[in-house]
Each structure stands twice: as C-alpha cells, then as structure tokens.
Design an enzyme around this catalytic site. Structure first.
Site, PDB file in Angstrom:
ATOM      1  N   HIS A  36       0.828  -1.210   0.000  1.00  0.00           N
ATOM      2  CA  HIS A  36       0.000   0.000   0.000  1.00  0.00           C
ATOM      3  C   HIS A  36       0.861   1.260   0.000  1.00  0.00           C
ATOM      4  CE1 HIS A  36      -3.946  -1.895   0.253  1.00  0.00           C
ATOM      5  NE2 HIS A  36      -3.365  -2.817   0.983  1.00  0.00           N
ATOM      6  N   ASP A 173       1.734  -3.988  -9.670  1.00  0.00           N
ATOM      7  CA  ASP A 173       1.492  -5.331 -10.204  1.00  0.00           C
ATOM      8  C   ASP A 173       1.814  -5.425 -11.695  1.00  0.00           C
ATOM      9  OD1 ASP A 173       0.561  -5.539  -7.655  1.00  0.00           O
ATOM     10  OD2 ASP A 173      -1.555  -5.557  -8.199  1.00  0.00           O
TER      11      ASP A 173
HETATM   12  C1  GLA Z   1      -3.010  -4.333  -5.070  1.00  0.00           C
HETATM   13  C2  GLA Z   1      -2.819  -3.194  -6.072  1.00  0.00           C
HETATM   14  C3  GLA Z   1      -1.377  -2.683  -6.033  1.00  0.00           C
HETATM   15  C4  GLA Z   1      -0.958  -2.336  -4.590  1.00  0.00           C
HETATM   16  C5  GLA Z   1      -1.291  -3.478  -3.637  1.00  0.00           C
HETATM   17  C6  GLA Z   1      -1.046  -3.126  -2.206  1.00  0.00           C
HETATM   18  O1  GLA Z   1      -2.247  -5.430  -5.443  1.00  0.00           O
HETATM   19  O2  GLA Z   1      -3.115  -3.643  -7.390  1.00  0.00           O
HETATM   20  O3  GLA Z   1      -1.244  -1.568  -6.884  1.00  0.00           O
HETATM   21  O4  GLA Z   1      -1.538  -1.139  -4.181  1.00  0.00           O
HETATM   22  O5  GLA Z   1      -2.647  -3.899  -3.768  1.00  0.00           O
HETATM   23  O6  GLA Z   1       0.300  -2.936  -1.959  1.00  0.00           O
END
Ligand code: GLA
Length: 394
Positions: A36, A173
């Site tokens: 986060h 991601d």
């Molecule tokens: C999800 C979101 C990412 C990131 C994570 C928490 O995977 O897609 O962008 O914010 O949560 O770290």
C-alpha cells in the site's frame, strides 16, 4: 497442455488466416515488502513468480476481436469500433481495457484472435489480472509492431484496470509482471517509475507463498477507502507543514508523530503505516544486498504488524498464517498484496522448507478448518515472447 496441443487447440478454435501470429507469457507476482505504498508515490519490492499466463494470438483481416479463455472454456467476440464493458463475461474486460487504451494512443488496430491459459491462482492477491493485462498488451503490440517501452506498457495496463475494469490499483502489479527479472526482486520507485534490481539468489533461502484461500470480498471498497484516508493525510500535512507535500512519500515519521493528537486516529494510523513501510523497503534493499537475511525477515514481520494494526487490511486467517510462521521460527513472514485474504509470503531456510510446508498446512487446518495451498517460487522473468511457433506441418 504442451506447446503443440496449445496450437492445435488454437487452430481448432479459430480459422487460420495465415497472418502474423505469436505466443507470449506474463507472470503473476508476490510482493516481498512495500504494501500500500505504490499509490502513495513510495517504494515497493515485488518479484515475479513462476506462475504465468500464456497467450497465443493471430491477426485477422477484419475488425473483429475474439478472445478464448481456455480455463473458462468461453469464446467471446467484439468489434474494434465498438468496445463496451461486458457485464456477462467479466474476465474479458481486462483484455478489452487494454485494447481500448492502445486505441486511445491513436494506434490503428486490425482484428485478432487470442487464446490464453494460466496457472496464477485467481483472487489470491498474486496479480492474475495484471498478468492478463500485461500479456494482452505485449501480444497486441508485438503483432501490430507497436513499440512501447516496458514502463509505458505497465502504465498502459494499469490504465486499463483503472479506466475500463474500474479498480483504482497502483502501478506495482503491472510493473513487475512486465519488467520482472529472473533471480531478482525489483525495488521500484513509484514516483519516478525507475527500478533497481535486487539480487535474490540465496542458496540457503526459499520464498514460500501460503494461500489462505480466503476470498478477498471487501477488497475494492476498503482499498478505495484507504486511498482516501491517505489523501486526507496528505492534505493535512501539506496545510500544516509544507505545501510541497504532494504524497505520503514526502512525509517523515517524526512529522506523523508530531501531529498524532491532532489528526483523526484512522488517518494517523494509515500515515504511520505508509511512512514506516517506505523506510522498511529501503532497509530491506540494504539487507538483501548485504545478505543479511535475518534482518530482512524481521522487516517482513514488522511490515505485517503495521498492515494488521495500523493499516487494518489483514484478516484473522492471514494473521494466523503469520503467527504459525513465527512459532516455527521462520525467518520472515507477512501478508502480501491488497489484503483481506489472499496470501502470505514467507522467507524460509531451504533445509526447513519441507517441514514448514507440512506444519503450516496442518496447523492452519486445525485453527481455521481451511486447506491452505502452498507454492514455492524463485524470482521469475517478466513478460516476454515465447517462441512457441505453430508446428511445421500446419
Ligand atoms: C493491489 C494493487 C497494487 C498495490 C497493492 C497493495 O495489489 O493492485 O497496486 O496497491 O494492492 O500494496
């Protein structure tokens, strides 16, 4: 399925137009530390995993696009000139979003057929959706000879998720799925979008992922709420301290502490997590580079505590998985991904791995009644063309 069987299936599903074709793959990810923080312009340190989505594709001479999901056994068809959210086949929106974003760049596309299959567990916080977006972007761009660099492609895939699918995710991601490197984690600066390779090839340690098998039900609404709370914190600090503060990246821990009594408790806790987590990511990079695995493991446990108590995105089952790891003296453990279910990531001594896999499954089952799944993974390569050519006799 082996390569030949995949192409067989492709050819029996679609007509062969004898136009440009190819095969591509993009992996899921596990985030080692930095949770986060991406949408707060901060630091993250994920690695790509040895689970991926494979896509076979071929251009068509018309404006039709056809997607075949081998795993759902569903074939859908759209027109490039008329892309709309598909309420019925929700999975198709990840691909449609990518097509839409490529067209928004002013690129002229012709029709194409895509078929894909994968082994990234869905809804488990291992980024199967990012893998699907990235492999789709790579496939379409390569077939059309559209040149987009790695970061731009990751950003395009993120926009597909933000704008078409409607999830306000950060960049992590899609970035790691596109740019991951074998035997390395990536330290990503989510403000500049630069990255550094962090070697992760330690002969003594292994990354073990434990899937709590808890559906991440609340994740979207809670995720957006956390983002709002972070924005509230930024507004507060900008007003009180310095108007140049545009993200929690710009705030130091001592500033967060200074205003503890003045900010609403939830906003204080969110800021405390993000600011301290950024510090932990940078400390983890140093620890990994100097092979201080125990230090890295401690930072992972501290990250989990902060996510559970300050950011409040863990859940009972994830906490139990981390507690079991701690009881077993596992070097490091924490929840990974957005939270509210999904997986934990564990740093385990290789000679303890087998025993740990057995014990964590047993204890978790006893405490929750759920059968956890466990996966061992080395850091894998990011998205790429995989030279799976059609067989010569086709
Ligand atoms: C999800 C979101 C990412 C990131 C994570 C928490 O995977 O897609 O962008 O914010 O949560 O770290």
């Amino acid at each position: 399925m082996n390569k030949k069987e995949l192409w067989d299936k492709f050819d029996s599903t679609f007509r062969d137009f004898d136009l440009e074709n190819g095969a591509y793959a993009a992996p899921g990810r596990v985030n080692l530390i930095g949770e986060h923080t991406d949408y707060n312009d901060g630091f993250v340190m994920p690695m790509a995993i040895e689970k991926e989505i494979t896509m076979l594709a071929q251009l068509r001479p018309d404006k039709k696009i056809k997607f075949y999901s081998l795993d759902y056994d569903q074939l859908v068809e759209y027109d490039l000139n008329n892309l709309e959210y598909d309420q019925e086949n929700v999975w198709a929106n990840y691909l449609l979003g990518v097509v839409d974003e490529i067209q928004k760049l002013g690129k002229k596309l012709q029709g194409f057929n895509l078929m894909f299959t994968g082994n990234v567990p869905q809804g488990s916080g291992l980024s199967s959706s990012a893998a699907l977006e990235v492999v789709t972007a790579m496939t379409i761009c390569d077939l059309h000879k559209i040149k987009i660099d790695g970061v731009e492609m990751a950003l395009l895939a993120q926009r597909a998720e933000n704008n078409f699918v409607g999830v306000q995710c950060g960049i992590m991601d899609q970035y790691i799925s596109r740019l991951g490197k074998k035997d390395h984690a990536l330290l990503i600066d989510c403000r500049s979008n630069d990255y550094q390779l962090v070697p992760f090839k330690n002969d003594d340690y292994q990354i073990v992922i434990c899937n709590s098998k808890v559906e991440r039900g609340l994740v979207d609404s809670e995720y957006n709420q956390r983002r709002n709370e972070c924005n509230q914190a930024v507004e507060f600090f900008a007003k009180k301290e310095n108007e140049k503060i545009t993200a929690l990246r710009d705030v130091e821990l001592k500033t967060v502490e200074k205003y503890k009594e003045e900010i609403p408790e939830n906003v204080y806790k969110r800021a405390h997590h993000v600011v301290s987590e950024n510090d932990r990511v940078l400390a983890s990079q140093k620890a990994l580079e100097s092979d201080e695995m125990h230090k890295f493991g401690e930072l992972m446990y501290a990250s989990h505590k902060s996510l559970s108590e300050d950011y409040e995105v863990s859940c009972k089952e994830l906490d139990i998985l981390v507690e079991i790891a701690a009881e077993e003296n596992i070097t490091g453990a924490r929840m990974t991904g957005a939270g509210f279910g999904g997986c934990t990531v564990n740093l385990v001594k290789k000679d303890r791995t087998e025993q740990f896999l057995k014990i964590i499954k047993e204890k978790y089952k006893k405490e929750t009644g759920i059968d956890a799944e466990v996966y061992i993974s080395n850091p894998a390569a990011g998205a790429r063309k995989i030279y799976v050519e059609p067989q010569p006799d086709y």
